[in-house]
Design a protein around this motif. Structure first.
Motif, short mmCIF file in Angstrom:
data_model
loop_
_atom_site.label_atom_id
_atom_site.label_comp_id
_atom_site.label_asym_id
_atom_site.label_seq_id
_atom_site.Cartn_x
_atom_site.Cartn_y
_atom_site.Cartn_z
N GLN A 3 0.64 -0.79 0.27
CA GLN A 3 0.20 -0.03 0.01
C GLN A 3 1.00 1.06 0.03
O GLN A 3 1.82 1.53 1.08
CB GLN A 3 -1.02 -0.16 1.08
CG GLN A 3 -1.89 -1.50 1.28
CD GLN A 3 -2.98 -0.62 1.99
OE1 GLN A 3 -2.66 -0.83 3.29
NE2 GLN A 3 -4.21 -1.11 1.96
N VAL A 5 1.41 5.52 -0.02
CA VAL A 5 0.71 6.90 0.38
C VAL A 5 1.63 8.17 0.51
O VAL A 5 2.44 8.15 0.99
CB VAL A 5 0.24 6.39 1.78
CG1 VAL A 5 -0.49 8.10 2.61
CG2 VAL A 5 -0.51 5.68 2.16
N TYR A 95 0.84 10.92 -8.07
CA TYR A 95 0.78 9.27 -7.70
C TYR A 95 2.19 8.80 -8.01
O TYR A 95 3.33 8.65 -8.90
CB TYR A 95 0.22 8.98 -9.06
CG TYR A 95 -1.64 8.78 -9.49
CD1 TYR A 95 -1.85 10.07 -10.07
CD2 TYR A 95 -2.13 9.27 -8.03
CE1 TYR A 95 -2.87 11.03 -10.56
CE2 TYR A 95 -3.75 9.28 -8.65
CZ TYR A 95 -4.30 10.14 -9.36
OH TYR A 95 -5.27 11.19 -9.88
N GLN A 116 -3.19 7.59 -3.39
CA GLN A 116 -4.26 8.47 -3.79
C GLN A 116 -3.61 9.12 -4.72
O GLN A 116 -4.75 9.59 -4.96
CB GLN A 116 -4.56 8.13 -2.43
CG GLN A 116 -4.39 9.23 -1.88
CD GLN A 116 -2.92 9.34 -1.11
OE1 GLN A 116 -2.46 8.17 -1.08
NE2 GLN A 116 -2.19 10.09 -0.07
#
Length: 124
Positions: A3, A5, A95, A116
C-alpha cells in the motif's frame, strides 16, 4: 501486496521546490521498482520518474530531467521525488506506483500498485 501513501504536495510559486514522499507498507519494499506519474486536468497520466529496486538506476521524463530527482530509502520503505525549479506546467496530481520487478519501467500499465495521489500546484 503493498500500500502506498503519498505526501508533500501543496501550492508553490514558480521557481520553488517541493519534496514528495511515498510511504509503502509491507516488508518487501526493496523487491519493488518504483515510479512517479502525474495527471493534469483534462490530460492523460504521464510518466515522471522511476527508480530500480536498489536505487542504482533511475529514469526521467524529458520534461523534468535536470529539475527532479527520484530517490529511495529501503530502510524507511519510502521513495522521494525532489522537485526543483518548478513551473506552472508541473501542476498535477502526482502518484507513486510500485511493481515487483528489477528494471526501471516508464509505462504505467506495468505498475501493479498505486497511491491515492497528492496535488501539486505551481503558481506563476
Amino acid at each position: 501486496q503493498v500500500q502506498l501513501v503519498e505526501s508533500g504536495g501543496g501550492l508553490v510559486q514558480a521557481g520553488g521546490s517541493l519534496r514528495l514522499s511515498c510511504a509503502a507498507s509491507g516488508r518487501s519494499f526493496s523487491s519493488y521498482a518504483m515510479g512517479w506519474f502525474r495527471q493534469a486536468p483534462g490530460k492523460e497520466r504521464e510518466f515522471v520518474a522511476a527508480i530500480s529496486r536498489s536505487g542504482a538506476s533511475t529514469e526521467y521524463a524529458d520534461s523534468v530531467q535536470g529539475r527532479f530527482t527520484i530517490s529511495r530509502d529501503n530502510a524507511k520503505n519510502t521513495v522521494y521525488l525532489q522537485m526543483n525549479s518548478l513551473k506552472p506546467e508541473d501542476t498535477a496530481v502526482y502518484y507513486c506506483a510500485a511493481y515487483r520487478g528489477i528494471v526501471v519501467v516508464t509505462t504505467s500499465g506495468t505498475y501493479d500498485y498505486w497511491g491515492q495521489g497528492t496535488q501539486v500546484t505551481v503558481s506563476s
